[in-house]
Design a protein around this motif. Structure first.
Motif, PDB file in Angstrom:
ATOM      1  N   ARG A 176      -1.857 -11.803   2.880  1.00 46.18           N
ATOM      2  CA  ARG A 176      -1.442 -12.059   1.503  1.00 46.18           C
ATOM      3  C   ARG A 176      -0.146 -11.303   1.232  1.00 46.18           C
ATOM      4  NH1 ARG A 176      -5.323 -12.692  -2.890  1.00 46.18           N
ATOM      5  NH2 ARG A 176      -4.252 -10.887  -3.742  1.00 46.18           N
ATOM      6  N   ASN A 177       0.404 -11.496   0.048  1.00 48.76           N
ATOM      7  CA  ASN A 177       1.638 -10.788  -0.275  1.00 48.76           C
ATOM      8  C   ASN A 177       1.363  -9.323  -0.597  1.00 48.76           C
ATOM      9  OD1 ASN A 177       3.459 -13.056   0.003  1.00 48.76           O
ATOM     10  ND2 ASN A 177       2.372 -13.902  -1.752  1.00 48.76           N
ATOM     11  N   ASP A 178       0.080  -8.970  -0.884  1.00 47.35           N
ATOM     12  CA  ASP A 178      -0.260  -7.552  -1.007  1.00 47.35           C
ATOM     13  C   ASP A 178      -0.725  -7.078   0.380  1.00 47.35           C
ATOM     14  OD1 ASP A 178      -2.732  -8.690  -0.694  1.00 47.35           O
ATOM     15  OD2 ASP A 178      -3.398  -8.346  -2.749  1.00 47.35           O
ATOM     16  N   ASN A 179      -1.408  -5.929   0.459  1.00 50.02           N
ATOM     17  CA  ASN A 179      -1.768  -5.390   1.772  1.00 50.02           C
ATOM     18  C   ASN A 179      -3.141  -5.847   2.248  1.00 50.02           C
ATOM     19  OD1 ASN A 179       0.543  -4.121   2.487  1.00 50.02           O
ATOM     20  ND2 ASN A 179       0.014  -2.184   1.478  1.00 50.02           N
ATOM     21  N   LYS A 200      -3.495 -14.059  -8.433  1.00 49.00           N
ATOM     22  CA  LYS A 200      -2.303 -13.845  -9.270  1.00 49.00           C
ATOM     23  C   LYS A 200      -1.820 -15.183  -9.838  1.00 49.00           C
ATOM     24  CE  LYS A 200      -0.607  -9.666  -7.131  1.00 49.00           C
ATOM     25  NZ  LYS A 200      -0.155  -9.330  -5.809  1.00 49.00           N
ATOM     26  N   ASP A 253       2.312  -9.700   9.867  1.00 54.88           N
ATOM     27  CA  ASP A 253       3.213 -10.208   8.831  1.00 54.88           C
ATOM     28  C   ASP A 253       3.588 -11.668   9.051  1.00 54.88           C
ATOM     29  OD1 ASP A 253       4.741  -9.746  10.992  1.00 54.88           O
ATOM     30  OD2 ASP A 253       5.903  -8.102  10.125  1.00 54.88           O
ATOM     31  N   ASP A 290      -2.202  -2.580   5.994  1.00 54.95           N
ATOM     32  CA  ASP A 290      -1.057  -1.747   5.599  1.00 54.95           C
ATOM     33  C   ASP A 290      -0.418  -1.046   6.789  1.00 54.95           C
ATOM     34  OD1 ASP A 290      -2.956   0.084   6.248  1.00 54.95           O
ATOM     35  OD2 ASP A 290      -3.048   1.059   4.288  1.00 54.95           O
ATOM     36  N   ASP A 327      -0.849 -15.991  -3.514  1.00 56.24           N
ATOM     37  CA  ASP A 327      -1.980 -15.103  -3.814  1.00 56.24           C
ATOM     38  C   ASP A 327      -2.688 -15.748  -5.001  1.00 56.24           C
ATOM     39  OD1 ASP A 327      -1.156 -13.471  -1.812  1.00 56.24           O
ATOM     40  OD2 ASP A 327      -0.432 -11.853  -3.092  1.00 56.24           O
ATOM     41  N   ARG A 383     -11.822  -9.935   4.134  1.00 57.65           N
ATOM     42  CA  ARG A 383     -10.576  -9.321   3.651  1.00 57.65           C
ATOM     43  C   ARG A 383     -10.456  -7.929   4.272  1.00 57.65           C
ATOM     44  NH1 ARG A 383      -8.702 -10.703  -1.591  1.00 57.65           N
ATOM     45  NH2 ARG A 383      -8.566  -8.468  -1.910  1.00 57.65           N
ATOM     46  N   LYS A 411       0.690  -3.969  11.409  1.00 57.12           N
ATOM     47  CA  LYS A 411       0.638  -4.883  10.258  1.00 57.12           C
ATOM     48  C   LYS A 411       0.899  -6.326  10.703  1.00 57.12           C
ATOM     49  CE  LYS A 411       2.781  -5.389   5.673  1.00 57.12           C
ATOM     50  NZ  LYS A 411       1.665  -5.376   4.747  1.00 57.12           N
ATOM     51  N   ASP A 470     -11.745  -4.466   3.107  1.00 54.88           N
ATOM     52  CA  ASP A 470     -11.364  -3.995   1.773  1.00 54.88           C
ATOM     53  C   ASP A 470     -12.643  -3.528   1.058  1.00 54.88           C
ATOM     54  OD1 ASP A 470     -10.564  -3.673  -0.822  1.00 54.88           O
ATOM     55  OD2 ASP A 470      -9.925  -5.754  -1.132  1.00 54.88           O
TER      56      ASP A 470
END
Ligand SMILES: Cc1cc2nc3c(=O)[nH]c(=O)nc-3n(C[C@H](O)[C@H](O)[C@H](O)COP(=O)(O)OP(=O)(O)OC[C@H]3O[C@@H](n4cnc5c(N)ncnc54)[C@H](O)[C@@H]3O)c2cc1C
Length: 298
Positions: free
Chosen positions: A167-170, A66, A145, A137, A63, A133, A143, A214
């Motif tokens: 991404r590692n978030d939703n 981050k 994955d 979730d 990500d 994006r 989802k 998003d």
């Protein structure tokens, strides 16, 4: 680490380049390698898109927002002091004054596309990219994955492909496009090439028809800093005794290559400090394959 799945419109053996790549991947001992067309159903890919073969491996997902914070903190914790300023001339002309002003031993040039100005490199050019994006979730569609991509020939064009990365978030990133020599960051969700990208990905993974963008950050775009020949990780050659080390031109793989490039930069910094003469990158290839402790010293 996340599963990364590669789909093909033919059996891999029927494409010599892809077959050779897969063979190399298998021989590398990469984690989680699995080959099988059952991945197509398992990942809910529409068979009508044309995928008939697939393989999977485990790959790290970064990500990047981050990671940038983490890197900044790391560098700061080692005593770095950040100065924000735009350099508008070739570093060769500014080297002495910059070294003196910052009481520095070496200059490392990582300015991407600005290698044109700062390193006098007129082979640098952008390849524009854009990513939608969407919320991943599990409420709007099952989802996703695993990272999912299909070879460019199945997508119809090398510059307009299917590239889905959770991404590692939703958030799921929907891509991708590659527009060489486009400098403007003026794409929107309504741009024809972005609409085509979304439509293509929805045909590939029909669940995406229900995806919600998003609301806080619907669309990301950027310029991949490419270079005519290849990445440049090299000491400055135009000025004898220069203490400039260049690292730019990583194109669409700057994160993947960052670990190796950083190691090479560290080696070149050591060389520059030792007073060894600079050598063209092409001449260094063989040395770089030799473990550091065995390398020739000057
Ligand atoms: C849509 C898209 C998807 C991508 N996907 C991936 C991927 O999956 N994996 C991957 O590895 N890579 C990917 N990339 C590529 C990756 O983002 C780039 O390779 C990487 O960001 C390049 O980093 P860089 O630090 O060399 O250059 P940049 O990120 O361009 O940074 C250059 C820095 O130099 C500074 N600078 C520039 N000019 C000056 C100046 N004149 N004076 C002072 N400072 C200056 C800038 O402020 C900036 O901080 C993608 C890129 C895009 C656009």
């Amino acid at each position: 680490m996340m599963p990364s799945d590669f789909f093909f419109p033919h059996t891999v053996e029927n494409d010599p380049a892809q077959h050779s790549k897969m063979t190399e991947i298998m021989a590398s001992g990469v984690k989680g390698f699995y080959r099988g067309s059952d991945i197509i159903d398992e990942r809910r890919i529409d068979p009508a898109y044309g995928a008939v073969d697939a393989y999977e491996l485990m790959a790290p997902i970064i990500d990047t927002d981050k990671a940038m914070h983490w890197l900044m903190d790391l560098v700061e914790s080692k005593g770095a002091h950040f100065v924000t300023e735009t350099i508008t001339r070739d570093l060769v002309d500014l080297e002495d004054s910059l070294l003196a002003r910052f009481d520095a031993d070496v200059i490392v040039n990582c300015t991407g596309l600005q290698g044109e100005v700062l390193a006098g490199d007129d082979t640098v050019y952008p390849i524009r990219g854009g990513l939608i994006r969407v919320i991943n979730d599990g409420t709007d569609f099952p989802k996703v994955d695993a990272a999912l991509t299909i070879t460019a020939d199945a997508a119809g064009s090398a510059n307009e492909i299917v590239f889905l990365v959770p991404r590692n978030d939703n958030i799921l990133l929907i891509g991708g496009i590659a527009e060489p020599h486009e400098w403007e960051l003026n794409l929107t969700l309504e741009s024809p090439i972005i609409r085509r990208m979304r439509e293509r990905c929805e045909r590939f993974l029909p669940g995406l028809k229900d995806a919600r963008v998003d609301p806080d950050y619907p669309f990301a775009q950027g310029l991949r800093p490419f270079r005519g020949k290849n990445v440049r990780v090299e000491r400055e050659l135009r000025r004898t005794g220069s203490r400039i080390v260049h690292s730019y031109g990583q194109g669409g793989a700057g994160w993947s290559l960052s670990f190796g490039c950083a190691q090479d930069v560290a080696m070149l910094v050591e060389e520059a400090l030792s007073g060894a003469p600079a050598r063209p990158m092409a001449e260094m290839t063989n040395d770089w394959k030799i473990p550091k402790r065995e390398r020739r010293r000057w």
